[in-house]
Design a protein around this motif. Structure first.
Motif, short mmCIF file in Angstrom:
data_model
loop_
_atom_site.label_atom_id
_atom_site.label_comp_id
_atom_site.label_asym_id
_atom_site.label_seq_id
_atom_site.Cartn_x
_atom_site.Cartn_y
_atom_site.Cartn_z
N UNK A 149 67.85 -3.93 24.20
CA UNK A 149 67.69 -4.24 25.63
C UNK A 149 66.73 -3.25 26.26
N UNK A 150 65.97 -3.75 27.22
CA UNK A 150 65.09 -2.91 28.02
C UNK A 150 65.40 -3.21 29.48
N UNK A 151 65.62 -2.16 30.26
CA UNK A 151 65.92 -2.32 31.68
C UNK A 151 64.83 -1.60 32.47
N UNK A 152 64.09 -2.36 33.26
CA UNK A 152 62.96 -1.84 34.03
C UNK A 152 63.31 -1.87 35.51
N UNK A 153 63.40 -0.71 36.14
CA UNK A 153 63.66 -0.61 37.57
C UNK A 153 62.34 -0.30 38.26
N UNK A 154 61.92 -1.20 39.17
CA UNK A 154 60.62 -1.06 39.84
C UNK A 154 60.85 -0.90 41.34
N UNK A 155 60.23 0.13 41.93
CA UNK A 155 60.33 0.35 43.37
C UNK A 155 59.31 -0.53 44.08
N UNK A 156 59.40 -0.58 45.40
CA UNK A 156 58.47 -1.39 46.18
C UNK A 156 57.05 -0.82 46.18
N UNK A 157 56.89 0.43 45.72
CA UNK A 157 55.56 1.03 45.65
C UNK A 157 54.93 0.89 44.26
N UNK A 158 55.66 0.31 43.30
CA UNK A 158 55.13 0.11 41.96
C UNK A 158 55.54 1.16 40.95
N UNK A 159 56.20 2.24 41.40
CA UNK A 159 56.72 3.24 40.48
C UNK A 159 57.87 2.61 39.71
N UNK A 169 53.30 -5.61 44.66
CA UNK A 169 54.31 -5.42 43.62
C UNK A 169 55.10 -6.71 43.43
N UNK A 170 55.49 -7.34 44.53
CA UNK A 170 56.26 -8.59 44.44
C UNK A 170 55.46 -9.68 43.72
N UNK A 195 65.44 -11.44 32.75
CA UNK A 195 66.18 -11.59 33.99
C UNK A 195 65.67 -10.64 35.05
N UNK A 196 65.65 -11.11 36.29
CA UNK A 196 65.13 -10.29 37.39
C UNK A 196 66.09 -10.36 38.56
N UNK A 197 66.33 -9.19 39.20
CA UNK A 197 67.26 -9.14 40.32
C UNK A 197 66.73 -8.15 41.35
N UNK A 198 66.67 -8.57 42.61
CA UNK A 198 66.19 -7.70 43.69
C UNK A 198 67.39 -7.04 44.34
N UNK A 199 67.32 -5.72 44.50
CA UNK A 199 68.42 -4.96 45.08
C UNK A 199 68.34 -4.89 46.60
N UNK A 200 69.26 -4.16 47.20
CA UNK A 200 69.36 -4.06 48.66
C UNK A 200 68.13 -3.43 49.30
N UNK A 201 67.55 -2.43 48.66
CA UNK A 201 66.41 -1.72 49.24
C UNK A 201 65.07 -2.32 48.84
N UNK A 202 65.10 -3.48 48.19
CA UNK A 202 63.86 -4.14 47.79
C UNK A 202 63.41 -3.79 46.39
N UNK A 203 64.10 -2.86 45.73
CA UNK A 203 63.73 -2.51 44.35
C UNK A 203 64.16 -3.64 43.42
#
Length: 188
Positions: free
Chosen positions: A156-166, A43-44, A133-141
């Motif tokens: 604007x489009x805001x895409x939140x991606x988890x560490x599993x790709x969801x 994912x990263x 723009x990209x920002x990594x949160x505390x839990x890796x999302x």
């Protein structure tokens, strides 16, 4: 004798109805879980490349899954979850030089669209002038913000991606209620 024939006919039709509904529900369950979660490193790498696709599986309108047609209200989510299952290949393709969106829209528009025109086709645009723009949160999302400058209605489009790709994509517009989509990211 006649009532016995009708009873047999009714039972047969009822049996076919239940079996076809059960088969449809089983096939939907199989389709919904096709995507397999990715590893955090995959994912990263995908997000760092800025070249990936967001595949939408569900739409989540702001006002819920209801729409009106000819003065009647219809529930687009008969299972009651509020999610509208998308059974087509709706996606947003993100590349270093462009963003291409092809998503349906369910909700309320505040601008009238002339009758007979093809000017309101959901969330569909190609943008070559955008801020990313990209920002990594505390839990890796990871939260990715895209501000297209040359898209007619999308701000604007805001895409939140988890560490599993969801992933969850929120789309903000200047003339429509906001809408979000649930799905996953993949290679293009």
């Amino acid at each position: 004798m006649k009532s016995l024939k009708y009873l047999i006919l009714f039972t047969t039709v009822l049996g076919f109805t239940f079996s076809s509904n059960a088969q449809e529900a089983d096939s939907l369950k199989k389709v919904k879980h096709v995507h397999k979660d990715m590893k955090a490193e995959e994912v990263k790498q995908l997000l760092d490349s800025k070249s990936f696709v967001f595949k939408a599986e569900y739409a989540n309108p702001l006002g819920g899954p209801y729409t009106t047609l000819n003065g009647r209200m219809f529930n687009l989510s008969p299972d009651g979850t509020g999610h509208i299952y998308l059974n087509y290949n709706y996606d947003v393709r993100i590349k270093p030089d462009s963003v291409i969106a092809f998503l349906p829209y369910f909700g309320r528009a505040t601008m009238a669209v002339p009758y007979g025109t093809n000017s309101d086709n959901g969330v569909q645009f190609t943008s070559t002038k955008f801020e990313y723009g990209s920002k990594v949160g505390k839990k890796g999302n990871t939260t990715i913000t895209i501000n297209p400058k040359d898209a007619r209605y999308t701000n604007r489009m805001i895409l939140d991606v988890t560490t599993s790709g969801r992933a969850t994509l929120q789309v903000l517009s200047n003339n429509k209620n906001s809408i979000s989509y649930d799905g996953y990211i993949a290679e293009k």
